[in-house]
Each structure stands twice: as structure tokens, then as C-alpha cells.
Design a protein around this motif. Structure first.
Motif, PDB file in Angstrom:
ATOM      1  N   ARG A  83      -4.019  -2.298   8.022  1.00  0.00           N
ATOM      2  CA  ARG A  83      -3.374  -1.587   9.131  1.00  0.00           C
ATOM      3  C   ARG A  83      -4.389  -1.181  10.193  1.00  0.00           C
ATOM      4  O   ARG A  83      -3.990  -0.644  11.220  1.00  0.00           O
ATOM      5  CB  ARG A  83      -2.713  -0.315   8.599  1.00  0.00           C
TER       6      ARG A  83
ATOM      7  N   GLY B 285       1.803  -3.962   4.330  1.00  0.00           N
ATOM      8  CA  GLY B 285       1.335  -2.641   4.773  1.00  0.00           C
ATOM      9  C   GLY B 285      -0.178  -2.510   4.765  1.00  0.00           C
ATOM     10  O   GLY B 285      -0.714  -1.471   5.128  1.00  0.00           O
TER      11      GLY B 285
ATOM     12  N   SER C 261       0.842  -1.212   0.000  1.00  0.00           N
ATOM     13  CA  SER C 261       0.000   0.000   0.000  1.00  0.00           C
ATOM     14  C   SER C 261       0.870   1.253   0.000  1.00  0.00           C
ATOM     15  O   SER C 261       0.569   2.223  -0.694  1.00  0.00           O
ATOM     16  CB  SER C 261      -0.973  -0.005   1.187  1.00  0.00           C
TER      17      SER C 261
ATOM     18  N   MET D  67       0.870  11.079   4.715  1.00  0.00           N
ATOM     19  CA  MET D  67       2.108  10.301   4.770  1.00  0.00           C
ATOM     20  C   MET D  67       3.278  11.120   5.305  1.00  0.00           C
ATOM     21  O   MET D  67       4.070  10.632   6.101  1.00  0.00           O
ATOM     22  CB  MET D  67       2.455   9.769   3.379  1.00  0.00           C
TER      23      MET D  67
ATOM     24  N   THR E 121      -7.929   4.106   1.147  1.00  0.00           N
ATOM     25  CA  THR E 121      -6.956   3.013   1.094  1.00  0.00           C
ATOM     26  C   THR E 121      -7.625   1.729   0.609  1.00  0.00           C
ATOM     27  O   THR E 121      -7.096   1.010  -0.249  1.00  0.00           O
ATOM     28  CB  THR E 121      -6.353   2.794   2.506  1.00  0.00           C
TER      29      THR E 121
ATOM     30  N   ARG F  46       4.955   7.466  13.510  1.00  0.00           N
ATOM     31  CA  ARG F  46       4.522   6.237  12.803  1.00  0.00           C
ATOM     32  C   ARG F  46       4.468   5.051  13.762  1.00  0.00           C
ATOM     33  O   ARG F  46       3.563   4.226  13.687  1.00  0.00           O
ATOM     34  CB  ARG F  46       5.492   5.920  11.649  1.00  0.00           C
TER      35      ARG F  46
ATOM     36  N   GLN G  27      -9.903  -2.204   7.912  1.00  0.00           N
ATOM     37  CA  GLN G  27      -9.214  -2.722   6.710  1.00  0.00           C
ATOM     38  C   GLN G  27      -9.132  -4.246   6.760  1.00  0.00           C
ATOM     39  O   GLN G  27      -9.289  -4.919   5.742  1.00  0.00           O
ATOM     40  CB  GLN G  27      -7.808  -2.124   6.597  1.00  0.00           C
TER      41      GLN G  27
ATOM     42  N   PHE H 175       0.762   4.196  -2.840  1.00  0.00           N
ATOM     43  CA  PHE H 175       0.593   5.631  -2.550  1.00  0.00           C
ATOM     44  C   PHE H 175       1.752   6.444  -3.132  1.00  0.00           C
ATOM     45  O   PHE H 175       1.547   7.506  -3.710  1.00  0.00           O
ATOM     46  CB  PHE H 175       0.517   5.875  -1.037  1.00  0.00           C
ATOM     47  N   ARG H 176       2.989   5.941  -2.985  1.00  0.00           N
ATOM     48  CA  ARG H 176       4.144   6.697  -3.499  1.00  0.00           C
ATOM     49  C   ARG H 176       4.086   6.839  -5.018  1.00  0.00           C
ATOM     50  O   ARG H 176       4.448   7.873  -5.555  1.00  0.00           O
ATOM     51  CB  ARG H 176       5.465   6.053  -3.031  1.00  0.00           C
TER      52      ARG H 176
ATOM     53  N   GLN I 156       0.820   9.960   9.503  1.00  0.00           N
ATOM     54  CA  GLN I 156      -0.552   9.503   9.816  1.00  0.00           C
ATOM     55  C   GLN I 156      -1.017   8.487   8.783  1.00  0.00           C
ATOM     56  O   GLN I 156      -0.482   8.438   7.671  1.00  0.00           O
ATOM     57  CB  GLN I 156      -1.523  10.694   9.761  1.00  0.00           C
TER      58      GLN I 156
ATOM     59  N   VAL J   2      -3.510   7.147   5.949  1.00  0.00           N
ATOM     60  CA  VAL J   2      -4.450   7.662   4.949  1.00  0.00           C
ATOM     61  C   VAL J   2      -5.817   7.066   5.319  1.00  0.00           C
ATOM     62  O   VAL J   2      -5.888   5.919   5.779  1.00  0.00           O
ATOM     63  CB  VAL J   2      -4.001   7.204   3.538  1.00  0.00           C
TER      64      VAL J   2
HETATM   65  P1  AMP Z   1       4.838   2.159   4.363  1.00  0.00           P
HETATM   66  O1  AMP Z   1       5.710   2.329   3.181  1.00  0.00           O
HETATM   67  O2  AMP Z   1       4.057   0.863   4.370  1.00  0.00           O
HETATM   68  O3  AMP Z   1       5.551   2.395   5.678  1.00  0.00           O
HETATM   69  O4  AMP Z   1       3.715   3.294   4.265  1.00  0.00           O
HETATM   70  C1  AMP Z   1       4.066   4.654   4.250  1.00  0.00           C
HETATM   71  C2  AMP Z   1       2.850   5.507   4.624  1.00  0.00           C
HETATM   72  O5  AMP Z   1       1.771   5.263   3.702  1.00  0.00           O
HETATM   73  C3  AMP Z   1       2.238   5.209   5.999  1.00  0.00           C
HETATM   74  O6  AMP Z   1       2.925   5.871   7.043  1.00  0.00           O
HETATM   75  C4  AMP Z   1       0.820   5.748   5.794  1.00  0.00           C
HETATM   76  O7  AMP Z   1       0.799   7.167   5.820  1.00  0.00           O
HETATM   77  C5  AMP Z   1       0.507   5.328   4.361  1.00  0.00           C
HETATM   78  N1  AMP Z   1      -0.097   3.967   4.332  1.00  0.00           N
HETATM   79  C6  AMP Z   1       0.463   2.828   3.827  1.00  0.00           C
HETATM   80  N2  AMP Z   1      -0.369   1.787   3.963  1.00  0.00           N
HETATM   81  C7  AMP Z   1      -1.487   2.258   4.577  1.00  0.00           C
HETATM   82  C8  AMP Z   1      -2.703   1.657   5.017  1.00  0.00           C
HETATM   83  N3  AMP Z   1      -2.938   0.342   4.865  1.00  0.00           N
HETATM   84  N4  AMP Z   1      -3.634   2.458   5.596  1.00  0.00           N
HETATM   85  C9  AMP Z   1      -3.418   3.775   5.742  1.00  0.00           C
HETATM   86  N5  AMP Z   1      -2.286   4.400   5.390  1.00  0.00           N
HETATM   87  C10 AMP Z   1      -1.316   3.660   4.801  1.00  0.00           C
END
Ligand code: AMP
Length: 219
Positions: A90, A87, A33, A55, A66, A173, A94, A37-38, A59, A61
Motif C-alpha cells: 500500500r 491490500g 493484510s 485501523m 506491516t 481511507r 512496502q 490484522f483483524r 490510517q 498501520v
Molecule cells: P482492508 O481490509 O484491506 O481495507 O484493511 C483495513 C485496514 O487495515 C486499513 O484501513 C489499514 O488500517 C490496515 N491495513 C491493511 N493493509 C495494510 C497495509 N498494507 N499497510 C498498512 N495498513 C494496512
């Protein structure tokens, strides 16, 4: 029948690395995930613009957004046999959605791999991470330093710290993980799906433990 394997654990536990290995072993996509997002942020889509604010300060999303993104990803043709999820989920909402969605797609969550790593180690891993501006090559100030300080060995570009890898954001985080995600451990333990792995071992040893724990679960 589609098989979904979930990687669970705090930020910095090594979910991405292990999910990538596992997806190759199982021949199903690695669905992260955070990476999705990236990608949206890079292409400046509406979803990316919305996610970026959450992000960059550590926080989550919102669930609705998501969940819609993951639903679309798991419905693509390449996920016909299932996926390794990194990911997601979370939050309890979800996790419930994933259970339902897997059923709708004629599949099931077969196992949840929980990578256990103590907090002090997580902070060290995350705050030491540096990324090259040009192509995203990854370094670590202690475990994998560049040859010349602040410069990428491969393309010479500047090394920068991802906003969400800065100390204050990492602390936030971890707090968000404790508040919203940690309860999924109990949820999946009660469902008989949790496989607990010592995530402090070297990368290859973790991968070996994961494969051994999954034996017999995916047949
Ligand atoms: P990660 O690369 O998995 O650490 O995700 C980076 C950021 O993306 C997190 O700190 C959140 O802001 C957002 N994110 C990733 N996965 C989720 C998810 N399942 N639900 C909500 N936000 C997410």
C-alpha cells in the motif's frame, strides 16, 4: 519459482472478493493484510492492539510492522508456490520490500491487477456494508439487504457497521489511498506489470476479465 499476484485498487474496489476467487483458481493462498490484522485484533495480540488504533480511524498501520507480518506469512509452507496479495503493498516502501522479499524467496511479482472504480461508487459500496455481530455474515443496505432490518438472516444476531466502514472513516481511507497507494499504479505500470480492469462490472465479469488479462503471464 514462486509467483506473486498483487490486487491493487481503492478500498471497496472488490479486491478481497477477486483475490479469494483467484487464489482458488491458482491454488495458492489468499494473503490479505487487512484480514491478518483483524485476526490479530480478535486474538488481542500485541500486534492486534497496535493495529486497532490505526485501523479504526482509517490510517495505515506503520510499514515496519506491516512488512514484518507479511514476511512471516509469505514464509509459511503453504506459500511455497506463491500467493495472491490483497491490500499489500500500500506504500512505495512496502512495494520495494515485496520486490526484494519475492527475490529472497526465489520468486517474483508476476502481475499487478488494478481494479478501477470511481469514488462515488466506492463510498456507496463501503458505507452500505453491515456485518452480523455473531459470525461476521455480510449484508449491504442496497445490494444485499437482510430480510428483517438490522438482523442477520442466518443467525438472527444484530447487524453492526465495522468502525472503518463509517462515512467519516471511509472518506479518510479514500484520502489515504490517494496520498499513499495510488502512486503504486504508475510504479507497476512502468515495471510492465500492471493489468487494468474495470471494477464496476458485475463480480463474475470482473473475475473473467482478470483471468483473461492474466493469460500467459503465469506460465
Ligand atoms: P482492508 O481490509 O484491506 O481495507 O484493511 C483495513 C485496514 O487495515 C486499513 O484501513 C489499514 O488500517 C490496515 N491495513 C491493511 N493493509 C495494510 C497495509 N498494507 N499497510 C498498512 N495498513 C494496512
Amino acid at each position: 519459482m514462486r509467483s506473486y499476484v498483487v490486487l491493487l485498487g481503492p478500498p471497496g474496489a472488490g479486491k478481497g472478493t477477486q483475490a479469494s476467487r483467484l487464489s482458488q483458481r491458482l491454488g495458492v493462498p489468499h494473503v490479505s493484510s487487512g484480514d491478518l490484522f483483524r485476526e490479530h485484533i480478535k486474538s488481542q495480540t500485541d500486534l492486534g492492539k497496535l493495529a486497532e488504533g490505526y485501523m479504526s480511524c482509517g490510517q495505515l498501520v506503520p510499514d515496519e510492522v506491516t512488512i514484518a507480518m507479511i514476511r512471516e506469512r509469505l514464509s509459511r509452507a503453504d506459500s511455497a508456490q506463491g500467493a495472491v496479495l490483497d491490500g499489500f503493498p500500500r506504500t512505495p516502501a512496502q512495494a520495494d520490500t515485496l520486490g526484494r522479499l519475492a527475490g529472497e524467496l526465489d520468486g517474483a511479482v508476476r502481475a499487478v491487477v488494478y481494479l478501477r472504480v470511481p469514488d462515488a461508487k466506492l463510498v456507496e459500496r463501503l458505507t452500505g456494508r453491515w456485518t452480523c455481530r455473531a459470525q461476521g455474515h455480510i449484508y449491504h443496505s442496497r445490494n444485499h439487504p437482510p430480510k428483517a432490518a438490522g438482523r442477520c438472516d442466518l443467525d438472527g444476531s444484530e447487524l453492526i457497521q465495522r468502525d472503518d466502514d463509517k462515512v467519516e472513516t471511509v472518506t479518510r481511507r479514500l484520502g489515504v489511498y490517494r496520498e499513499q497507494t495510488e502512486k503504486l499504479i504508475e510504479h507497476y505500470r512502468n515495471a510492465g506489470l500492471l493489468l487494468e480492469i474495470d471494477g464496476t462490472q458485475p463480480e463474475l465479469a470482473v473475475a473473467g476479465s482478470v483471468m483473461a488479462a492474466l493469460k500467459g503471464r503465469l506460465d
